[in-house]
Design a protein around this motif. Sequence first.
Motif, mmCIF file in Angstrom:
data_model
loop_
_atom_site.group_PDB
_atom_site.id
_atom_site.type_symbol
_atom_site.label_atom_id
_atom_site.label_comp_id
_atom_site.label_asym_id
_atom_site.label_seq_id
_atom_site.Cartn_x
_atom_site.Cartn_y
_atom_site.Cartn_z
ATOM 1 N N VAL A 142 -2.556 -6.806 0.868
ATOM 2 C CA VAL A 142 -1.592 -7.856 0.545
ATOM 3 C C VAL A 142 -1.824 -8.959 1.575
ATOM 4 O O VAL A 142 -1.799 -8.705 2.777
ATOM 5 C CB VAL A 142 -0.144 -7.329 0.612
ATOM 6 C CG1 VAL A 142 0.842 -8.475 0.412
ATOM 7 C CG2 VAL A 142 0.072 -6.230 -0.428
ATOM 8 N N LEU A 191 6.457 -5.280 -3.298
ATOM 9 C CA LEU A 191 5.030 -5.170 -3.593
ATOM 10 C C LEU A 191 4.404 -4.024 -2.801
ATOM 11 O O LEU A 191 3.692 -3.189 -3.358
ATOM 12 C CB LEU A 191 4.325 -6.496 -3.284
ATOM 13 C CG LEU A 191 2.828 -6.554 -3.544
ATOM 14 C CD1 LEU A 191 2.485 -6.222 -4.996
ATOM 15 C CD2 LEU A 191 2.288 -7.929 -3.171
ATOM 16 N N HIS A 192 4.680 -3.962 -1.508
ATOM 17 C CA HIS A 192 4.133 -2.874 -0.683
ATOM 18 C C HIS A 192 4.596 -1.508 -1.194
ATOM 19 O O HIS A 192 3.811 -0.554 -1.224
ATOM 20 C CB HIS A 192 4.522 -3.058 0.786
ATOM 21 C CG HIS A 192 3.655 -4.015 1.514
ATOM 22 N ND1 HIS A 192 2.359 -3.736 1.869
ATOM 23 C CD2 HIS A 192 3.893 -5.278 1.956
ATOM 24 C CE1 HIS A 192 1.837 -4.763 2.504
ATOM 25 N NE2 HIS A 192 2.753 -5.716 2.566
ATOM 26 N N HIS A 248 -7.452 -2.058 -0.897
ATOM 27 C CA HIS A 248 -6.533 -3.094 -1.371
ATOM 28 C C HIS A 248 -5.760 -3.650 -0.188
ATOM 29 O O HIS A 248 -5.580 -2.986 0.831
ATOM 30 C CB HIS A 248 -5.612 -2.570 -2.476
ATOM 31 C CG HIS A 248 -4.652 -1.515 -2.024
ATOM 32 N ND1 HIS A 248 -3.393 -1.407 -2.547
ATOM 33 C CD2 HIS A 248 -4.745 -0.523 -1.111
ATOM 34 C CE1 HIS A 248 -2.760 -0.389 -1.978
ATOM 35 N NE2 HIS A 248 -3.564 0.165 -1.116
ATOM 36 N N TYR A 298 -2.467 -10.242 -3.877
ATOM 37 C CA TYR A 298 -2.790 -8.820 -3.867
ATOM 38 C C TYR A 298 -4.262 -8.737 -4.230
ATOM 39 O O TYR A 298 -4.662 -9.128 -5.327
ATOM 40 C CB TYR A 298 -1.932 -8.028 -4.859
ATOM 41 C CG TYR A 298 -2.333 -6.573 -4.935
ATOM 42 C CD1 TYR A 298 -2.172 -5.746 -3.829
ATOM 43 C CD2 TYR A 298 -2.907 -6.036 -6.074
ATOM 44 C CE1 TYR A 298 -2.558 -4.415 -3.866
ATOM 45 C CE2 TYR A 298 -3.290 -4.707 -6.126
ATOM 46 C CZ TYR A 298 -3.117 -3.903 -5.018
ATOM 47 O OH TYR A 298 -3.502 -2.589 -5.055
#
Length: 100
Positions: free
Chosen positions: A41, A22-23, A39, A53
């Motif tokens: 996480v 995801l990162h 944004h 997210y």
Amino acid sequence: MILRVSEAIVRAGAEQEFLARLHELVADFPDRYQGLLRHEVLVDEAESRRIQYVSAWRDDADLIAYAGAQWRTEPVTFPGEEHYLESALTLRHFRVHVAE
């Protein structure tokens, strides 16, 4: 401003791999999407398999550029994401209210 919250419940044991992927995928989002204000996480403190997210967008048009015309109902996913998930992503939107 619109906050978009995508939430995943990740399969046990897949948390770190999912977070790394995801990162990697969102790292260049600020450069790719002009309307993305910020944004993050997030990992739930009480339930570490619950990952969100969260993205803040300037307006609807910016969200359409990112997520398409169905941005209100369709989550943005990455290829192979279902491999990591216990269930389908959930999606919520919040308009930031500023006191007058």
